[in-house]
Design a protein around this motif. Structure first.
Motif, PDB file in Angstrom:
ATOM      1  N   GLU A   1      52.161  25.571   3.752  1.00  0.00           N
ATOM      2  CA  GLU A   1      51.802  25.281   2.362  1.00  0.00           C
ATOM      3  C   GLU A   1      50.330  25.582   2.098  1.00  0.00           C
ATOM      4  O   GLU A   1      49.975  26.109   1.039  1.00  0.00           O
ATOM      5  N   ALA A   2      49.468  25.260   3.059  1.00  0.00           N
ATOM      6  CA  ALA A   2      48.038  25.504   2.884  1.00  0.00           C
ATOM      7  C   ALA A   2      47.747  27.001   2.805  1.00  0.00           C
ATOM      8  O   ALA A   2      46.934  27.447   1.975  1.00  0.00           O
ATOM      9  N   LEU A   3      48.401  27.797   3.645  1.00  0.00           N
ATOM     10  CA  LEU A   3      48.174  29.246   3.619  1.00  0.00           C
ATOM     11  C   LEU A   3      48.645  29.860   2.306  1.00  0.00           C
ATOM     12  O   LEU A   3      47.969  30.722   1.731  1.00  0.00           O
ATOM     13  N   ILE A   4      49.799  29.421   1.830  1.00  0.00           N
ATOM     14  CA  ILE A   4      50.317  29.956   0.563  1.00  0.00           C
ATOM     15  C   ILE A   4      49.399  29.561  -0.590  1.00  0.00           C
ATOM     16  O   ILE A   4      49.119  30.369  -1.482  1.00  0.00           O
ATOM     17  N   ARG A   5      48.902  28.343  -0.571  1.00  0.00           N
ATOM     18  CA  ARG A   5      47.964  27.918  -1.606  1.00  0.00           C
ATOM     19  C   ARG A   5      46.703  28.788  -1.589  1.00  0.00           C
ATOM     20  O   ARG A   5      46.226  29.255  -2.637  1.00  0.00           O
ATOM     21  N   ALA A   6      46.172  29.014  -0.384  1.00  0.00           N
ATOM     22  CA  ALA A   6      44.967  29.831  -0.263  1.00  0.00           C
ATOM     23  C   ALA A   6      45.205  31.259  -0.759  1.00  0.00           C
ATOM     24  O   ALA A   6      44.343  31.862  -1.423  1.00  0.00           O
ATOM     25  N   LEU A   7      46.370  31.799  -0.451  1.00  0.00           N
ATOM     26  CA  LEU A   7      46.703  33.151  -0.910  1.00  0.00           C
ATOM     27  C   LEU A   7      46.750  33.213  -2.428  1.00  0.00           C
ATOM     28  O   LEU A   7      46.166  34.117  -3.045  1.00  0.00           O
ATOM     29  N   LEU A   8      47.446  32.260  -3.054  1.00  0.00           N
ATOM     30  CA  LEU A   8      47.578  32.290  -4.507  1.00  0.00           C
ATOM     31  C   LEU A   8      46.239  32.046  -5.193  1.00  0.00           C
ATOM     32  O   LEU A   8      45.956  32.625  -6.246  1.00  0.00           O
ATOM     33  N   GLU A   9      45.400  31.214  -4.594  1.00  0.00           N
ATOM     34  CA  GLU A   9      44.069  30.996  -5.166  1.00  0.00           C
ATOM     35  C   GLU A   9      43.256  32.289  -5.157  1.00  0.00           C
ATOM     36  O   GLU A   9      42.494  32.557  -6.086  1.00  0.00           O
ATOM     37  N   GLN A  10      43.434  33.089  -4.114  1.00  0.00           N
ATOM     38  CA  GLN A  10      42.695  34.349  -4.026  1.00  0.00           C
ATOM     39  C   GLN A  10      43.324  35.445  -4.876  1.00  0.00           C
ATOM     40  O   GLN A  10      42.621  36.233  -5.516  1.00  0.00           O
ATOM     41  N   ALA A  11      44.647  35.494  -4.900  1.00  0.00           N
ATOM     42  CA  ALA A  11      45.342  36.638  -5.500  1.00  0.00           C
ATOM     43  C   ALA A  11      45.525  36.537  -7.004  1.00  0.00           C
ATOM     44  O   ALA A  11      45.567  37.564  -7.699  1.00  0.00           O
ATOM     45  N   LEU A  12      45.628  35.326  -7.519  1.00  0.00           N
ATOM     46  CA  LEU A  12      45.950  35.183  -8.938  1.00  0.00           C
ATOM     47  C   LEU A  12      44.690  35.178  -9.791  1.00  0.00           C
ATOM     48  O   LEU A  12      43.667  34.624  -9.400  1.00  0.00           O
ATOM     49  N   PRO A  13      44.774  35.755 -10.961  1.00  0.00           N
ATOM     50  CA  PRO A  13      43.604  35.805 -11.847  1.00  0.00           C
ATOM     51  C   PRO A  13      43.312  34.432 -12.459  1.00  0.00           C
ATOM     52  O   PRO A  13      44.161  33.533 -12.442  1.00  0.00           O
ATOM     53  N   GLU A  14      42.129  34.279 -12.998  1.00  0.00           N
ATOM     54  CA  GLU A  14      41.750  33.057 -13.711  1.00  0.00           C
ATOM     55  C   GLU A  14      42.704  32.857 -14.893  1.00  0.00           C
ATOM     56  O   GLU A  14      42.985  33.791 -15.649  1.00  0.00           O
ATOM     57  N   THR A  15      43.221  31.641 -15.033  1.00  0.00           N
ATOM     58  CA  THR A  15      44.221  31.407 -16.078  1.00  0.00           C
ATOM     59  C   THR A  15      43.745  30.436 -17.157  1.00  0.00           C
ATOM     60  O   THR A  15      44.537  30.015 -17.990  1.00  0.00           O
ATOM     61  N   LYS A  16      42.480  30.070 -17.158  1.00  0.00           N
ATOM     62  CA  LYS A  16      42.002  29.135 -18.177  1.00  0.00           C
ATOM     63  C   LYS A  16      42.013  29.821 -19.544  1.00  0.00           C
ATOM     64  O   LYS A  16      41.372  30.861 -19.737  1.00  0.00           O
ATOM     65  N   PRO A  17      42.713  29.237 -20.531  1.00  0.00           N
ATOM     66  CA  PRO A  17      42.801  29.859 -21.853  1.00  0.00           C
ATOM     67  C   PRO A  17      41.512  29.655 -22.645  1.00  0.00           C
ATOM     68  O   PRO A  17      40.787  28.681 -22.446  1.00  0.00           O
ATOM     69  N   ASP A  18      41.223  30.595 -23.557  1.00  0.00           N
ATOM     70  CA  ASP A  18      40.028  30.444 -24.391  1.00  0.00           C
ATOM     71  C   ASP A  18      40.360  29.597 -25.621  1.00  0.00           C
ATOM     72  O   ASP A  18      41.512  29.283 -25.905  1.00  0.00           O
ATOM     73  N   GLU A  19      39.328  29.230 -26.358  1.00  0.00           N
ATOM     74  CA  GLU A  19      39.499  28.354 -27.511  1.00  0.00           C
ATOM     75  C   GLU A  19      40.388  28.981 -28.582  1.00  0.00           C
ATOM     76  O   GLU A  19      41.155  28.285 -29.244  1.00  0.00           O
ATOM     77  N   THR A  20      40.290  30.298 -28.746  1.00  0.00           N
ATOM     78  CA  THR A  20      41.107  30.966 -29.759  1.00  0.00           C
ATOM     79  C   THR A  20      42.591  30.818 -29.441  1.00  0.00           C
ATOM     80  O   THR A  20      43.417  30.546 -30.327  1.00  0.00           O
TER      81      THR A  20
END
Length: 264
Positions: A78-97
């Protein structure tokens, strides 16, 4: 379904034995009798896990297990998969608009809880079938009386109800959604003020005759109050889409046998 009749799965040269798929079955809910569907879902889950671990190894990732609940830590996998997704996935924080646009398109989703004034008559029952049948029969008989003369509610509540609210003619006072059992919430949303539920409402306590006396719809929350909830939901949805796209890419470029990885 015997393991002897199931294929092993091979993912880029790594084998997932059929008995491991069988062990994974317990983690997947499927309709009764759909063993083939259950096996496929378990096999797909293990295939995706294998692809993610292979990708983490390719990237030379290492991770320390984190605490995910009181007394429970991640496994190494689980820790390795979490680390992979943290590295591989783009920032997902939405903007105010984006947040404001979602709010403007769905204002009804962001109401304060409605307030209800309700009354009930409880015919209590334990978990045994005879007890529940008896209570339901009594509730139906009372409903038949009320269908002819709704004004009898006060009299029936005082004479028949097994709830202490009988002392106040069955009145529960002012309540908001979530303060009572879910079955009450659903029925209160359906009733018009002054009306009595057409069927007894069953809960773990027994059977209730439920009357909605008044309802005050909750006001639509200002954007500032709804913003944290919208941000959380939007970020979660964006993360899920990104994760699905990442896995789809891994599947597309993998050599997999023993399982059809096309979408269900």
């Amino acid at each position: 379904m015997s393991d002897a009749f199931l294929p092993d799965i091979v993912v880029n040269g790594d084998t997932i034995p059929a008995n491991e798929v069988s062990a994974e079955l317990q983690n997947h809910d499927v309709p009764q009798g759909q063993q083939a569907m259950a096996w496929r879902r378990a096999a797909r889950a293990l295939t995706i896990r294998t692809l993610l671990l292979q990708e983490a190894k390719k990237r030379n990732l290492a991770a320390t297990a984190q605490n995910i609940a009181p007394g429970k830590n991640e496994t190494e996998t689980e820790a390795l998969i979490r680390a992979l997704l943290e590295q591989a996935l783009p920032e997902t924080k939405p903007d105010e608009t984006t947040l404001r646009a979602y709010y403007d398109a769905n204002p009804e989703r962001f109401r304060a809880p409605s307030l209800y004034e309700a009354s009930h008559i409880l015919f209590s029952a334990d978990e045994t079938e005879p007890s529940r049948q008896k209570a339901r029969a009594k509730a139906i008989a009372a409903l038949q009386i009320l269908s002819q003369d709704p004004e009898q509610f006060r009299k029936l509540a005082r004479a028949e109800s097994d709830c202490s609210s009988r002392q106040s003619d069955g009145r529960l006072g002012q309540i908001s959604r979530g303060e009572t059992v879910e079955a009450f919430d659903r029925m209160l949303d359906q009733l018009e003020p002054g009306s009595i539920a057409p069927e007894p409402v069953e809960t773990r306590f027994g059977f209730h005759i439920l009357r909605l006396d008044a309802r005050a719809e909750g006001a639509i929350l200002p954007f500032e109050n709804a913003r944290p909830r919208i941000a959380e939901a939007t970020e979660k949805a964006a993360w899920t889409r990104a994760a699905n796209d990442f896995v789809t890419s891994l599947v597309k470029h993998a050599d997999i046998s023993g399982i059809d990885m096309r979408p269900e």
